[in-house]
Design a protein around this motif. Sequence first.
Motif, PDB file in Angstrom:
ATOM      1  N   HIS A 291     -18.405  33.658 -63.290  1.00  0.00           N
ATOM      2  CA  HIS A 291     -18.254  33.215 -61.642  1.00  0.00           C
ATOM      3  C   HIS A 291     -18.867  31.770 -61.739  1.00  0.00           C
ATOM      4  O   HIS A 291     -19.299  31.194 -62.729  1.00  0.00           O
TER       5      HIS A 291
ATOM      6  N   CYS B  61     -17.460  31.279 -54.975  1.00  0.00           N
ATOM      7  CA  CYS B  61     -17.222  31.135 -56.342  1.00  0.00           C
ATOM      8  C   CYS B  61     -15.753  30.806 -56.379  1.00  0.00           C
ATOM      9  O   CYS B  61     -14.859  31.169 -55.845  1.00  0.00           O
TER      10      CYS B  61
ATOM     11  N   HIS C 229     -13.502  33.793 -57.780  1.00  0.00           N
ATOM     12  CA  HIS C 229     -13.261  34.977 -56.568  1.00  0.00           C
ATOM     13  C   HIS C 229     -13.699  34.170 -55.336  1.00  0.00           C
ATOM     14  O   HIS C 229     -14.948  34.151 -54.945  1.00  0.00           O
TER      15      HIS C 229
ATOM     16  N   MET D  62     -16.081  35.322 -52.397  1.00  0.00           N
ATOM     17  CA  MET D  62     -17.813  35.293 -52.844  1.00  0.00           C
ATOM     18  C   MET D  62     -18.130  34.180 -51.982  1.00  0.00           C
ATOM     19  O   MET D  62     -17.806  33.125 -52.719  1.00  0.00           O
TER      20      MET D  62
END
Length: 171
Positions: free
Chosen positions: A124, A158, A161, A164
Amino acid sequence: MGVGDGSVAASVVTRCVRIEVNCKAIAAVIVGLMLAACGGSVGSVPPTATSSPTSTPTAAPTPSPTPAPNATPTPAPPPPPPPPTATVLKIVRVGAYSYAFSPVMLSIRHGAPLTVTNTTAAPHTMTADGGAFNSGTVSPNSTITMTFSTPGTFPYHCQIHPYMTGTLTVT
Ligand SMILES: [Cu+2]
């Protein structure tokens, strides 16, 4: 005449003898006084001193035990301020295939360390939306530490992702 002269002479002699006796008596008295004055102690027991009465020996005063000097305990100096505890931001797994920052809203003092711990098995990043900071890749089950010098409110996400997201407030 002669007898008269003789009696006169005898009288004179008698007077002289008497005077002599008186002188001797006076001398004897004087001598006696002198002896009494200065010789009275000769050969006699010396006068016991009355000026220093024999005092019963008082026992030496028992020294009272000196109390240990702990009456006023020195106050312990105030403990030094604890080092700034690192604020921890965790990256956790949510459900089967989702991840999240925890907590989502986080505040930290500028200059204080922020520990980012990735507790998941995926990599991440913690990247400010405006590009103010970027953690780079945080490997699975690893921890990085970041510091922020500019106060402000920074939404971040992130890069791997994008769903996130979180908000970091630097004070
Ligand atoms: Cu991610």
